[in-house]
Design an enzyme around this catalytic site. Structure first.
Site, PDB file in Angstrom:
ATOM      1  N   SER A 235     -62.686  35.664  51.529  1.00 49.89           N
ATOM      2  CA  SER A 235     -62.416  36.897  52.278  1.00 49.89           C
ATOM      3  C   SER A 235     -63.673  37.776  52.405  1.00 49.89           C
ATOM      4  CB  SER A 235     -61.322  37.691  51.568  1.00 49.89           C
ATOM      5  OG  SER A 235     -61.780  38.088  50.294  1.00 49.89           O
ATOM      6  N   GLU A 256     -69.181  32.456  54.312  1.00 45.92           N
ATOM      7  CA  GLU A 256     -68.248  32.081  55.387  1.00 45.92           C
ATOM      8  C   GLU A 256     -66.976  32.869  55.159  1.00 45.92           C
ATOM      9  OE1 GLU A 256     -69.314  30.341  57.747  1.00 45.92           O
ATOM     10  OE2 GLU A 256     -71.118  29.508  56.846  1.00 45.92           O
ATOM     11  N   CYS A 290     -59.260  30.078  58.882  1.00 46.32           N
ATOM     12  CA  CYS A 290     -60.167  31.163  59.259  1.00 46.32           C
ATOM     13  C   CYS A 290     -60.329  31.233  60.768  1.00 46.32           C
ATOM     14  CB  CYS A 290     -61.508  30.997  58.565  1.00 46.32           C
ATOM     15  SG  CYS A 290     -62.262  29.396  58.831  1.00 46.32           S
TER      16      CYS A 290
END
Ligand code: NAD
Length: 488
Positions: A235, A256, A290
């Site tokens: 996150s 990421e 994601c």
């Protein structure tokens, strides 16, 4: 084919958990702290393992540090290790599919895709080497650019791709000549710990360490002065904490992070095709990817039709257990997401959002939620502006696409975007203006280790995959020779 019955998955997870070992300095060690993992699709199914404490973490980091010293580990050794790991993983793919189904809740097909992606990733990284070149050659001098490994890489991974994310970090880090300490999510440690067993026989002692600890492990790992780089997927909030922890020793970072990928649906798009694709992206993993479509900006002329098509698809969706033949989408991996979903739905209602389809939430046994489609919200609502990571999708109509792009660019997220139009030139114009790390035109994301993956703004730092992704695991070194030495 794994035994995907309730009993089969539970027995598999229980036996792996009971004998789970952490790979520390070449030894497979039991942990010392009791912990449980329960199946998201049936929380009554609980298995126990032992987590590591901070002493074990310190030993793993120290082993990784020692393994790198004195040229004991060189990237030329990575190819064989990674190919061996790929073969071992392929031989045990059914075990890994079963473990991912148990701990993450993925449907069997998705778990299989993750394991096959991990095998392909290892084979890809085995054949890669950092880029090196001669940058200047004149009569007076020659400058050579080479790349040194950074040292110890901390690889920290999330719950939604417990094997693939870890393996891709291991592949790139080792191919660049680093040593690694991996820390999986406490929500999904079993596939990582089983991988540790394979790694123990395939990689020299200390070069690859894998250990699953409690909540104190991540912060301790990222604060360690012996760690030179953190490759993190998770996150935005955790990414920021890691960035702060990395500052005192100037660790290199590959982050990421979260996404809020818009689908931009132009007036000339084919609504039925687009609906099927958006639905698959937004709900195929129950929103837990994601790069799932997380908000839809649709031309006002198509808004109602697209909303109806998505609602019809939602009505047919069946959240279910990994082995259920009827299931079209998985359970949510954690209760936290279910709580967040409830909050988002309530907040959206209070803001006047209209539920074109209301997804049922059934958490009596597992974390099940059906798709919800919401219209009538604008930018500024948490469902439009934030990352839901659960099956609820807002649709926002537009008449002019330029302000939509401006809004997307003004937000904190910049991971990916999809653009849906029959007009290639229009798609190209929109893609050129969008400030996101990745854009798919009339297509959905699919895993490809050759393509640099990552986001702009708060969605991350750096890219994973491809030559650029590998080079991020290195430090550039320029050596200049004078003319006499250059002629040698
Ligand atoms: P998370 O940030 O809560 O946890 C990720 C990992 O970080 C876990 O292993 C956790 O234990 C560890 N961690 C937590 N706090 C830490 C700290 N202070 N220091 C070091 N480590 C710490 O994320 P999550 O809920 O597991 O995963 C979901 C998130 O991951 C979503 O936001 C999703 O978008 C993102 N994600 C991004 C990508 C990408 O490639 N951009 C891919 C998958 C998931």
């Amino acid at each position: 084919m794994p035994d995907l019955s309730t009993t089969g998955l539970h027995d598999l997870a229980a036996s792996i958990a009971a004998d789970a070992r952490h790979l520390i300095g070449g030894n497979l060690q039991k942990g010392t702290v009791h912990a449980d993992v329960s199946a998201p699709w049936d929380r009554r199914l609980k298995v126990s393992y032992t987590q590591t404490g901070l002493d074990d973490l310190a030993a793993a980091v120290s082993a990784a540090h020692t393994a790198r010293q004195g040229g004991r580990w060189h990237r030329s050794q990575a190819r064989n290790c990674l190919l061996t790991l790929a073969d071992l993983l392929a031989a045990e793919q059914d075990v890994f599919i079963g473990l991912i189904c148990f701990e993450n809740g993925k449907l069997e097909l998705a778990a299989r895709g993750e394991v096959l992606g991990a095998i392909a990733g290892l084979r890809y990284w085995a054949e890669q080497a950092p880029s090196e070149s001669v940058v200047t050659r004149t009569e007076a001098r020659l400058t050579r650019l080479t790349r040194d490994p950074l040292g110890v890489v901390a690889a920290i991974t999330p719950f939604n791709m417990p094997l693939l994310m870890m393996v891709n970090k291991i592949g790139a880090a080792l191919a660049a000549g680093n040593t690694v300490v991996c820390k999986p999510s406490p929500d999904t440690p079993l596939s990582a710990l089983h991988f540790a067993r394979l790694a123990a026989g395939a990689v020299p002692a200390g070069v690859l360490n894998i250990l699953a600890g409690g909540p104190e492990t991540g912060p301790a790992l990222t604060a360690s002065p012996e760690v030179s780089m953190v490759s993190f997927t998770g996150s935005i909030e955790t990414g920021k904490a890691i960035m702060a922890a990395a500052a005192p020793t100037m660790k290199r970072l590959q982050l990421e992070l979260g996404g809020n990928d818009p689908a931009i649906v132009c007036r000339d798009a084919n609504v039925s095709d687009v609906a099927v694709n958006i639905f698959r992206s937004a709900f195929g993993s129950a929103g837990q990817a994601c790069v799932a479509v997380k908000r839809v900006y649709v031309h006002e002329d198509l808004h109602d039709e697209l909303a109806e098509e998505l609602a019809a698809l939602s009505a047919r969706a069946v959240p279910g257990r990994p082995f259920s033949e009827d299931a079209t989408m998985p359970a949510l991996t954690t209760r936290r997401q279910l709580d967040h979903l409830r909050w988002l739905a309530e907040d959206s209602r209070k803001r006047g959002g209209k539920f074109i389809h209301t997804g049922a939430i059934d958490d009596t046994v597992g974390n099940f939620a059906s798709p919800s489609i919401v219209t009538g919200l604008t930018d500024g609502a948490p469902l439009v502006d934030g990352e839901q990571f659960s099956p609820i999708l807002p649709l926002v109509p537009f008449s002019d696409v330029d302000p939509v792009v401006d809004n997307v660019n003004a937000g904190r997220f910049g991971l990916g975007a999809t653009v849906w139009t029959e007009d290639t030139e229009r798609a190209d114009r929109i893609a050129e203006r969008l400030e996101t790390g990745m854009i798919w035109v009339n297509a959905l994301p699919h895993p490809d280790p050759t393509v640099p993956f990552g986001g702009a703004r708060e969605s991350g730092l750096g890219r994973e995959g491809g030559q650029g992704g590998l080079d991020e695991f290195t430090e550039v070194k320029c050596t200049t020779f004078n003319s006499k030495e250059a002629q040698r």
